[in-house]
Design a protein around this motif. Structure first.
Motif, PDB file in Angstrom:
ATOM      1  N   ASP A  90      -3.565   9.288   1.635  1.00 33.00           N
ATOM      2  CA  ASP A  90      -3.199  10.516   2.351  1.00 33.00           C
ATOM      3  C   ASP A  90      -4.159  10.780   3.507  1.00 33.00           C
ATOM      4  OD1 ASP A  90      -1.084  10.910   0.670  1.00 33.00           O
ATOM      5  OD2 ASP A  90      -2.084  12.388  -0.605  1.00 33.00           O
ATOM      6  N   THR A  91      -5.453  10.561   3.270  1.00 33.81           N
ATOM      7  CA  THR A  91      -6.446  10.758   4.334  1.00 33.81           C
ATOM      8  C   THR A  91      -6.192   9.809   5.496  1.00 33.81           C
ATOM      9  OG1 THR A  91      -8.126  11.467   2.731  1.00 33.81           O
ATOM     10  CG2 THR A  91      -8.907  10.703   4.881  1.00 33.81           C
ATOM     11  N   GLN A  92      -5.909   8.564   5.172  1.00 38.62           N
ATOM     12  CA  GLN A  92      -5.634   7.561   6.199  1.00 38.62           C
ATOM     13  C   GLN A  92      -4.395   7.928   7.009  1.00 38.62           C
ATOM     14  OE1 GLN A  92      -5.556   2.968   5.630  1.00 38.62           O
ATOM     15  NE2 GLN A  92      -3.486   3.652   5.189  1.00 38.62           N
ATOM     16  N   ASN A  93      -3.325   8.313   6.336  1.00 39.60           N
ATOM     17  CA  ASN A  93      -2.078   8.608   7.036  1.00 39.60           C
ATOM     18  C   ASN A  93      -2.171   9.891   7.860  1.00 39.60           C
ATOM     19  OD1 ASN A  93      -0.664   6.325   6.223  1.00 39.60           O
ATOM     20  ND2 ASN A  93       0.009   7.265   4.312  1.00 39.60           N
ATOM     21  N   THR A  94      -2.976  10.845   7.398  1.00 39.55           N
ATOM     22  CA  THR A  94      -3.189  12.061   8.188  1.00 39.55           C
ATOM     23  C   THR A  94      -3.864  11.725   9.513  1.00 39.55           C
ATOM     24  OG1 THR A  94      -3.377  13.449   6.211  1.00 39.55           O
ATOM     25  CG2 THR A  94      -4.330  14.304   8.246  1.00 39.55           C
ATOM     26  N   MET A  95      -4.839  10.833   9.458  1.00 34.72           N
ATOM     27  CA  MET A  95      -5.534  10.411  10.668  1.00 34.72           C
ATOM     28  C   MET A  95      -4.605   9.623  11.583  1.00 34.72           C
ATOM     29  SD  MET A  95      -9.033   8.161  11.004  1.00 34.72           S
ATOM     30  CE  MET A  95      -8.261   6.730  10.226  1.00 34.72           C
ATOM     31  N   TRP A  96      -3.806   8.746  10.989  1.00 33.95           N
ATOM     32  CA  TRP A  96      -2.907   7.918  11.785  1.00 33.95           C
ATOM     33  C   TRP A  96      -1.816   8.749  12.445  1.00 33.95           C
ATOM     34  CZ3 TRP A  96      -1.708   2.230  10.772  1.00 33.95           C
ATOM     35  CH2 TRP A  96      -2.892   1.531  10.531  1.00 33.95           C
ATOM     36  N   GLN A  97      -1.405   9.818  11.773  1.00 35.55           N
ATOM     37  CA  GLN A  97      -0.342  10.662  12.310  1.00 35.55           C
ATOM     38  C   GLN A  97      -0.765  11.309  13.630  1.00 35.55           C
ATOM     39  OE1 GLN A  97       0.939  13.696   9.577  1.00 35.55           O
ATOM     40  NE2 GLN A  97       2.985  13.793  10.451  1.00 35.55           N
ATOM     41  N   LYS A  98      -2.038  11.598  13.763  1.00 35.64           N
ATOM     42  CA  LYS A  98      -2.546  12.208  14.991  1.00 35.64           C
ATOM     43  C   LYS A  98      -2.374  11.280  16.185  1.00 35.64           C
ATOM     44  CE  LYS A  98      -6.087  15.002  12.668  1.00 35.64           C
ATOM     45  NZ  LYS A  98      -7.554  15.270  12.549  1.00 35.64           N
ATOM     46  N   TYR A  99      -2.393   9.975  15.923  1.00 37.49           N
ATOM     47  CA  TYR A  99      -2.289   8.997  17.006  1.00 37.49           C
ATOM     48  C   TYR A  99      -0.918   8.312  17.033  1.00 37.49           C
ATOM     49  CZ  TYR A  99      -7.331   9.672  17.038  1.00 37.49           C
ATOM     50  OH  TYR A  99      -8.592  10.239  17.093  1.00 37.49           O
ATOM     51  N   TYR A 100       0.044   8.885  16.295  1.00 38.70           N
ATOM     52  CA  TYR A 100       1.421   8.384  16.267  1.00 38.70           C
ATOM     53  C   TYR A 100       1.486   6.912  15.851  1.00 38.70           C
ATOM     54  CZ  TYR A 100       2.044  12.670  18.932  1.00 38.70           C
ATOM     55  OH  TYR A 100       2.029  13.978  19.337  1.00 38.70           O
ATOM     56  N   LEU A 101       0.670   6.558  14.877  1.00 39.54           N
ATOM     57  CA  LEU A 101       0.659   5.195  14.359  1.00 39.54           C
ATOM     58  C   LEU A 101       1.521   5.103  13.105  1.00 39.54           C
ATOM     59  CD1 LEU A 101      -3.151   4.437  14.770  1.00 39.54           C
ATOM     60  CD2 LEU A 101      -1.281   3.563  16.183  1.00 39.54           C
ATOM     61  N   PRO A 102       2.010   3.908  12.778  1.00 43.37           N
ATOM     62  CA  PRO A 102       2.851   3.739  11.581  1.00 43.37           C
ATOM     63  C   PRO A 102       2.112   4.139  10.308  1.00 43.37           C
ATOM     64  CG  PRO A 102       2.956   1.801  12.990  1.00 43.37           C
ATOM     65  CD  PRO A 102       1.851   2.656  13.525  1.00 43.37           C
ATOM     66  N   GLN A 103       2.851   4.699   9.362  1.00 42.10           N
ATOM     67  CA  GLN A 103       2.276   5.132   8.099  1.00 42.10           C
ATOM     68  C   GLN A 103       2.355   4.004   7.071  1.00 42.10           C
ATOM     69  OE1 GLN A 103       1.265   8.846   7.764  1.00 42.10           O
ATOM     70  NE2 GLN A 103       1.145   8.102   9.862  1.00 42.10           N
ATOM     71  N   LEU A 104       1.307   3.865   6.276  1.00 42.49           N
ATOM     72  CA  LEU A 104       1.285   2.884   5.191  1.00 42.49           C
ATOM     73  C   LEU A 104       1.400   3.621   3.863  1.00 42.49           C
ATOM     74  CD1 LEU A 104      -1.565   0.579   6.515  1.00 42.49           C
ATOM     75  CD2 LEU A 104       0.845  -0.020   6.337  1.00 42.49           C
ATOM     76  N   THR A 105       2.255   3.124   2.988  1.00 43.17           N
ATOM     77  CA  THR A 105       2.524   3.805   1.724  1.00 43.17           C
ATOM     78  C   THR A 105       1.812   3.157   0.539  1.00 43.17           C
ATOM     79  OG1 THR A 105       4.726   4.419   2.535  1.00 43.17           O
ATOM     80  CG2 THR A 105       4.351   4.598   0.164  1.00 43.17           C
ATOM     81  N   ASN A 106       1.753   1.839   0.527  1.00 41.04           N
ATOM     82  CA  ASN A 106       1.293   1.114  -0.660  1.00 41.04           C
ATOM     83  C   ASN A 106      -0.017   0.359  -0.479  1.00 41.04           C
ATOM     84  OD1 ASN A 106       3.838   1.558  -2.298  1.00 41.04           O
ATOM     85  ND2 ASN A 106       4.695   0.533  -0.506  1.00 41.04           N
ATOM     86  N   VAL A 107      -0.539   0.332   0.729  1.00 36.70           N
ATOM     87  CA  VAL A 107      -1.786  -0.385   1.001  1.00 36.70           C
ATOM     88  C   VAL A 107      -2.667   0.467   1.907  1.00 36.70           C
ATOM     89  CG1 VAL A 107      -0.778  -2.688   0.764  1.00 36.70           C
ATOM     90  CG2 VAL A 107      -0.769  -1.564   3.000  1.00 36.70           C
ATOM     91  N   LEU A 108      -3.934   0.136   1.947  1.00 38.66           N
ATOM     92  CA  LEU A 108      -4.852   0.747   2.901  1.00 38.66           C
ATOM     93  C   LEU A 108      -5.003  -0.186   4.098  1.00 38.66           C
ATOM     94  CD1 LEU A 108      -7.664   2.008   0.485  1.00 38.66           C
ATOM     95  CD2 LEU A 108      -5.755   3.332   1.438  1.00 38.66           C
ATOM     96  N   TYR A 109      -5.344   0.387   5.225  1.00 38.31           N
ATOM     97  CA  TYR A 109      -5.491  -0.411   6.437  1.00 38.31           C
ATOM     98  C   TYR A 109      -6.587  -1.462   6.233  1.00 38.31           C
ATOM     99  CZ  TYR A 109      -5.545  -1.367  11.451  1.00 38.31           C
ATOM    100  OH  TYR A 109      -5.447  -1.973  12.683  1.00 38.31           O
ATOM    101  N   PRO A 110      -6.327  -2.714   6.608  1.00 35.25           N
ATOM    102  CA  PRO A 110      -7.309  -3.785   6.357  1.00 35.25           C
ATOM    103  C   PRO A 110      -8.504  -3.722   7.296  1.00 35.25           C
ATOM    104  CG  PRO A 110      -5.471  -4.637   7.626  1.00 35.25           C
ATOM    105  CD  PRO A 110      -5.109  -3.215   7.271  1.00 35.25           C
ATOM    106  N   ARG A 111      -9.631  -4.222   6.802  1.00 36.33           N
ATOM    107  CA  ARG A 111     -10.821  -4.410   7.628  1.00 36.33           C
ATOM    108  C   ARG A 111     -10.790  -5.847   8.136  1.00 36.33           C
ATOM    109  NH1 ARG A 111     -12.730   0.931   7.742  1.00 36.33           N
ATOM    110  NH2 ARG A 111     -12.329   1.815   5.687  1.00 36.33           N
ATOM    111  N   PHE A 112     -11.018  -6.033   9.415  1.00 33.69           N
ATOM    112  CA  PHE A 112     -10.844  -7.356  10.008  1.00 33.69           C
ATOM    113  C   PHE A 112     -12.037  -8.284   9.821  1.00 33.69           C
ATOM    114  CE2 PHE A 112      -8.360  -4.561  13.054  1.00 33.69           C
ATOM    115  CZ  PHE A 112      -7.141  -4.821  12.454  1.00 33.69           C
TER     116      PHE A 112
END
Length: 225
Positions: A90-112
C-alpha cells in the motif's frame, strides 16, 4: 526470485540415478555470496541500504571463484529484497500513484543493483541461463469467512517452515512457475537492463494474479470435523 545456473560440460543420464550431481546452491544478497545466514550477513542487513550496490572491482573479486568453477552451481537472487506485506504494498502504490505509475498488486518493486551486479559478473561465463522462478502458496481452510485482508490474502499466506515439515495432511499447495532465459540474450547496457527487470516484474505481478484465480477455482474448503 531469479537464479543463474552453470551447466556442467558432461551430460547427466537420467536413466542412471547414481550419475546425478546436485548443484551447489548459493545466495547473493547484501554484498555477500553465502550458503547459510551468518553474523556478517545480519550485520550488513542492519547497516546497509536496500539499494546497495558493489563497484566493478568488488564484483569481479567477489565472483572470481564462482566465475571459474568447474562444478554445477546456482546463484539465487531475490530482487524484491523485502518480503511482501499489505502495508509495504500500500505504501509503495500510494507513492507510485503520485507519479501516475502502474500499480503492483502481488509483488514489490525490484531493486536493480544486486541483479545487475550478478549478471554483469557472470556474463560470458559458463553460467548460460537465468531461471525466473515465481512461487505461490495457496491454503485450504475450514471457514472462508475467517480469511483476512482484501483479495482473500489469507488463502495465499505462505506457510511457516514448521507447517511445511509438520502439517499432515498438508493444508496448502505450492504452485511454481519457471521461465528460462539465455543470459546471452539479456540486455547489456544498464538502463536497458533496468527496464527489462522492471518489465519482468510487471509480468510477474500479472502472472501471480492469474495463478491466484486458477488456484481459487481449484481449491475447496476442507470439511468441518
Amino acid at each position: 526470485m531469479t537464479e543463474a545456473s552453470r551447466l556442467a560440460n558432461s551430460e547427466v543420464k537420467a536413466s542412471i540415478p547414481n550419475s546425478l550431481t546436485l548443484p551447489k546452491v548459493q545466495f547473493f544478497s547484501w554484498f555477500l555470496i553465502w550458503k547459510i545466514p551468518s553474523l556478517k550477513l545480519l550485520k550488513n542487513i542492519v547497516s546497509c541500504d536496500e539499494n546497495w550496490e558493489l563497484d566493478s572491482a568488488s564484483v569481479v573479486q567477489l565472483f572470481s571463484t564462482t566465475r571459474n568453477t568447474r562444478n554445477r552451481e546456482w546463484i539465487v537472487l531475490f530482487p524484491e529484497v523485502n518480503i511482501w506485506t499489505r502495508s509495504d504494498a500500500d505504501t509503495q502504490n500510494t507513492m507510485w500513484q503520485k507519479y501516475y505509475l502502474p500499480q503492483l498488486t502481488n509483488v514489490l518493486y525490484p531493486r536493480f543493483s544486486g541483479t545487475i551486479n550478478t549478471l554483469s559478473a557472470l556474463r560470458s561465463t559458463a553460467f548460460t541461463r537465468l531461471y525466473d522462478v515465481t512461487i505461490l502458496y495457496s491454503r485450504k481452510t475450514h471457514d472462508w469467512d475467517e480469511l483476512d485482508g482484501p483479495g482473500m490474502e489469507g488463502v495465499f499466506k505462505p506457510p511457516s517452515l514448521l507447517e511445511i515439515l509438520c502439517s499432515k495432511p498438508s493444508t496448502f499447495k505450492i504452485h511454481i512457475h519457471v521461465k528460462a532465459r539465455l543470459t546471452s540474450r539479456l540486455p547489456v547496457k544498464r538502463r536497458r537492463m533496468e527496464k527489462w527487470i522492471e518489465k519482468t516484474w510487471f509480468e510477474k505481478d500479472i502472472l501471480l494474479e492469474t495463478m491466484k484465480q486458477e488456484s481459487l477455482a481449484e481449491t475447496q474448503p476442507l470439511p468441518l470435523p
